[in-house]
Design a protein around this motif. Structure first.
Motif, mmCIF file in Angstrom:
data_model
loop_
_atom_site.group_PDB
_atom_site.id
_atom_site.type_symbol
_atom_site.label_atom_id
_atom_site.label_comp_id
_atom_site.label_asym_id
_atom_site.label_seq_id
_atom_site.Cartn_x
_atom_site.Cartn_y
_atom_site.Cartn_z
ATOM 1 N N LEU B 20 63.034 -28.051 58.415
ATOM 2 C CA LEU B 20 62.376 -27.683 57.155
ATOM 3 C C LEU B 20 61.627 -26.360 57.315
ATOM 4 O O LEU B 20 61.773 -25.430 56.516
ATOM 5 C CB LEU B 20 61.382 -28.767 56.747
ATOM 6 N N LYS B 23 63.798 -23.426 57.655
ATOM 7 C CA LYS B 23 64.513 -23.028 56.454
ATOM 8 C C LYS B 23 63.592 -22.382 55.421
ATOM 9 O O LYS B 23 63.963 -21.404 54.780
ATOM 10 C CB LYS B 23 65.190 -24.263 55.845
ATOM 11 N N TYR B 24 62.389 -22.944 55.292
ATOM 12 C CA TYR B 24 61.560 -22.485 54.177
ATOM 13 C C TYR B 24 60.485 -21.487 54.578
ATOM 14 O O TYR B 24 60.000 -20.735 53.747
ATOM 15 C CB TYR B 24 60.937 -23.689 53.457
ATOM 16 N N ARG B 26 60.423 -18.548 56.451
ATOM 17 C CA ARG B 26 61.268 -17.615 57.190
ATOM 18 C C ARG B 26 60.478 -16.442 57.760
ATOM 19 O O ARG B 26 60.934 -15.773 58.672
ATOM 20 C CB ARG B 26 62.368 -17.085 56.269
#
Lengths: 143, 800
Positions: B20, B23-24, B26
């Protein structure tokens, strides 16, 4: 077993008579089954052998006209009846496939033994007729 | 669930959150989020030192499968804590290093940190768990996560090869370990290591002692890359360098060491343990260092050096078991203390060396020492790090490697006095191998250092322009080498806090009550033989390094065909090819062959049972007299059977078959079975008709009536089956032990079912259930035939 071009008068004439005799014998075997040699299985085979005789004497089309029956349904009905006989015993609180029999005074026939086993045997009979005829017809139709 | 349990599984839990974050979030390198956890855990474990240094332990149980005695029992003692500190400490530094090593843009950071955290959690589990089944669980999890990490750059073929190799070897060892644990469970009835240690006498007396010992040692040796299982480690160098630094130098390979240390109280009284562990270790030490010299890849040198150093620790653990046999155990106990001390030292200098190599690789684009050189002035900090690491590895003062190497020599010299297990005849091997191994260690350390940093700078051979690494990448190795120096000057900050409790957990039987080992590591202990050995190592090492070009041909003498790698590759290939071949020989695709297998098996199984159990007997008691009809009919039937088998044309065979069927119907008549006779008659007619139909439809081309090709095997098999069935029938008929139940049917057929035809009553009433499904079978057969023929017709397939 398909269309026969020859003119088998003798065969066809004898078939007309013999067919019914075989059918009668098969009914006898069926009803005698409970107390004498016979029963649904043999009777079914006998009945179908009379149909086979018809098939031999005439062609497939003619026999289909005389007996407009889909024999797969016959087999299915037989199986259905047999299973229902078994399930029927639940209604009376008995175990699956418990049979009962009794003696009744029927008009015309007098004292008669009626048994649920005969119903089961009817199922067997229909299945055997249906199965045999289905196999023979299917193979016969195949060219 | 105590805080200890949470600490063990925390990395695994965090592994779930990493994707998570990767991915979020960055903008921030994922590694920063990961870094928090090992640091926290390190602090958490660090605070436990106070407890263990006073001989305290911590035990907390979380029930998992209590009915099988499998519980998640966390157990902290000196040994477990030492490893936990290594795992979390080096783990923090490696994560920090990897943040600068792995690019945020180019690499898949999510998977990397998930695998790394999985590994960290698994490793903590291995060292902090008391229940062997749970230990095994974590053990395999380390194998799996290591497999994933080695194959991290899965698009490279070498990565995949290395990952598969390490997987095969470590899982092989893991399974053998499980076998050993189960044997121990059978002996002691418990999965708890504490419980096993308390039942040492029962284990030593058991017949499973040696198998359990060997199985567990195979598990430990495969994981720790001991001879001859070390071959996976050099190939595991395809992993990213932080992984090599963490898994393949400081932690995973030490899981085997941990296991050996942990099971020392259980097995170490035996001579087998002493010989296997110390010999394997010393051979691995020599072989690893010998092979490291010829490598040209920096990481390969480090891999072989890891193998060699692990062998050294292993041999010290084996030699240390000698302490158990003497009242004055301190004389031999030095080996155990040296093992623990060197374990720590190795983690510091090997971790820093790997990181330095990673920096060189990162900044120059190559790890090949033939292309490197002259980096001393270009990368001064990396050079300093490598210098300290390499000198410490070579065992030179003023670095911590010197101290543990001195202690190593001490223990190797002392073992020559050991006189149990016929050690006195062979023990001279230990110091000799140890010393030569150390010479080679010295040589490859120098190769590593001076061929990279010394000599001439060759910019034309490098892919990038070399320059010093960013500060972030240097922090971790700097910390590690500072420790290497600190541990030299102040070795006793480790003595009572970490080494002594760890030694106490390896050798618990030697202490009474509150007694403690006296661990004092001194830098200077006079002009002892060890010191002269070290000087000898240095002198000979320098000479050998200077003349390396002249004697390097020695390695060419050893044929490539005889290497273990080649053996592994060839055996893998041979196994695959062999099993393929074996499968192809018996899976011929011919139905007749499979039938032969089935029948031969039948003959062997049934006939064999008949012979072995003496089950055959023959008596004529109760058999009916044979009449003339039976004789005649049998003769007819036999004749028809021969007719069927030897018929020259199919038509003859079909008709002969019909004869058999009708004779059978006649038999039914004689044996008074009218229903059967009727049915048999009709069924035979129908089946003969069907046979004729098939015969008629046989394709024209293959229609060549000819005699059967007589096969002797077929004849033998069929005669065998016939004989077995006949014997079986005779035997079972001669040994009737129970009354037939048919009298019940005879009595009750009319009474209960109202029918006189018993056969029919049995079919529809007593046993109607069978009949129901027999007619179902018929219906299925009819539908099958119908379906087969109709579907083919509709598809317009090959009709004749």
């Amino acid at each position: 077993m398909n269309k026969q071009q020859t003119n088998d008068v003798i065969l066809q004439t004898v078939t007309k008579v013999a067919c019914f005799i075989i059918l009668l014998f098969s009914f006898h075997l069926f009803f005698a089954g409970h107390n004498n040699p016979g029963g649904g299985f043999i009777a079914g085979l006998m009945t179908s052998s009379s149909f086979v005789l018809l098939l031999l004497a005439y062609d497939l089309k003619t026999v289909k006209n005389i007996l407009p029956i889909n024999f797969i349904y016959v087999a299915a009905t037989g199986l259905f009846i047999s299973v229902c006989t078994g399930i029927g015993s639940f209604v009376f609180g008995a175990q699956f496939l418990s049979h009962a029999f009794g003696y009744f005074h029927l008009p015309l026939l007098g004292k008669t033994e009626l048994a649920t086993a005969v119903l089961f045997d009817t199922g067997v009979y229909l299945v055997v007729v249906g199965v045999t005829m289905t196999i023979i017809q299917t193979i016969g139709e195949r060219e | 669930m105590t805080s200890l349990h949470i600490a063990i599984v925390a990395p695994l839990v965090l592994a779930f959150l990493i994707p998570l974050l990767a991915k979020y979030v960055r903008k921030i390198h994922t590694g920063w989020f990961v870094l928090i956890l090992p640091v926290l855990l390190f602090v958490y474990f660090f605070r436990m030192i106070g407890m263990t240094s006073h001989g305290g332990t911590l035990k907390a149980t979380l029930e998992w499968i209590p009915s099988f005695g499998i519980n998640f029992t966390a157990y902290v003692d000196g040994l477990g804590l030492l490893f936990a500190l290594l795992i979390t400490g080096i783990g923090s530094l490696v994560v920090l290093y990897s943040i600068y090593y792995l690019s945020k843009e180019k690499e898949q950071l999510g998977p990397f940190y998930v695998y790394l955290l999985m590994f960290m959690g698994a490793m903590l589990g291995v060292v902090l768990v008391d229940n062997v089944i749970v230990l095994y669980l974590f053990w395999e999890l380390t194998s799996i996560s290591s497999f994933l990490l080695i194959g991290y750059w899965h698009k490279r073929e070498k990565s995949r090869y290395g990952a598969a190799k390490s997987m095969l070897i470590t899982i092989f060892g893991g399974l053998s370990l499980l076998g050993g644990f189960i044997l121990l469970y059978i002996i002691t009835g418990s999965f708890s290591i504490r419980e096993m240690i308390s039942q040492v006498d029962a284990i030593s007396a058991s017949g499973f002692f040696l198998p359990a010992l060997v199985l567990i040692l195979i598990g430990a040796f495969t994981k720790s890359a001991q001879f001859p299982f070390y071959i996976w480690l050099p190939d595991a160098m395809e992993a990213p360098t932080p992984v090599s630094a963490y898994l393949h130098s400081a932690t995973m390979v030490k899981a085997g060491i941990y296991l050996v240390a942990r099971f020392t109280p259980v097995f170490a009284f035996s001579g087998e343990w002493f010989w296997i562990v110390s010999l394997t270790g010393i051979v691995t030490l020599f072989w690893g260092s010998f092979n490291a010299v010829k490598q040209t890849d920096l990481k390969a040198i480090l891999a072989y050096s890891t193998v060699s150093q692990l062998g050294m620790i292993m041999s010290m653990l084996g030699v240390g078991s000698a302490a158990l046999h003497f009242q004055h155990f301190h004389y031999y106990l030095v080996a155990v203390i040296a093992a623990i001390f060197h374990l720590i030292n190795h983690a510091t200098f090997k971790g820093s060396l790997f990181m330095a190599v990673g920096i060189i690789d990162h900044e120059t684009g190559t790890r090949d020492i033939r292309r490197l050189g002259g980096l001393m002035t270009i990368m001064p900090i990396t050079f300093t790090i490598s210098l300290i690491g390499a000198f410490s590895m070579a065992g030179l003062p003023p670095f911590n490697g010197f101290l543990s190497k001195e202690m190593f020599f001490t223990s190797m010299l002392r073992i020559t006095d050991f006189n149990l297990f016929s050690a006195d005849t062979w023990s001279f091997l230990f110091p000799v191998l140890a010393w030569t191994g150390s010479v080679f260690t010295f040589i490859y350390s120098m190769v590593l250092l001076f061929q990279t940093f010394g000599g001439k700078y060759q910019p034309e051979k490098l892919e990038k322009k070399a320059h010093e690494a960013p500060l972030g990448m240097l922090i971790s190795p700097i910390i590690l080498v500072s420790l290497a120096v600190i541990f030299f000057f102040f070795p006793n900050i480790l003595s009572y806090t970490i080494i002594e409790p760890a030694a106490a957990s390896i050798m618990p039987g030697l202490l009474d009550g509150d007694e403690k080992f006296k661990v004092h590591i001194s830098i200077w202990h006079g002009f002892s033989p060890e010191l002269f050995m070290t000087i000898g190592v240095a002198v000979l090492g320098i000479l050998a390094y200077r003349t390396l070009g002249k004697w390097k041909k020695v390695y060419g003498l050893f044929p490539d065909k005889l290497t273990l790698n080649n053996l592994y590759d060839r055996s893998l290939y041979g196994l695959e090819k062999g099993s393929n071949k074996a499968t192809r020989t018996y899976m011929t695709g011919f139905l007749r062959d499979y039938l032969v297998y089935i029948f031969v098996f039948f003959i062997i199984a049934v006939g064999g049972t008949l012979v072995l159990t003496g089950g055959f007997s023959y008596s004529v008691k109760g058999t009916a007299p044979i009449g003339v009809y039976e004789l005649v009919l049998s003769a007819v039937m036999i004749a028809a059977t021969f007719g069927t088998v030897f018929a020259r044309s199919r038509l003859t065979a079909i008709i002969a078959l019909g004869v058999i069927g009708y004779t059978l119907a006649l038999f039914f008549v004689i044996f008074r079975a009218p229903d059967l006779a009727l049915t048999q008659l009709i069924i035979e007619t129908i089946s003969v008709a069907l046979f004729l139909l098939c015969f008629y439809h046989l394709p024209k081309l293959s229609f060549k009536p000819k005699t059967k090709t007589f096969r002797i095997t077929n004849a033998l098999v069929s005669i065998g089956v016939g004989a077995v069935v006949t014997l079986l029938a005779l035997a079972s008929n001669s040994q009737r032990s129970l009354e037939s139940i048919s009298s019940y049917f005879i009595e009750n057929s009319y009474k209960l079912a109202g029918g006189r035809n018993i056969v029919n009553v049995v079919l529809v009433d007593f046993r109607g259930f069978d009949t129901l499904f027999e007619i179902t079978v018929l219906v299925i057969a009819a539908l099958g035939i119908y379906g087969m023929i109709r579907l083919r017709m509709e598809k317009g397939g090959e009709e004749h």
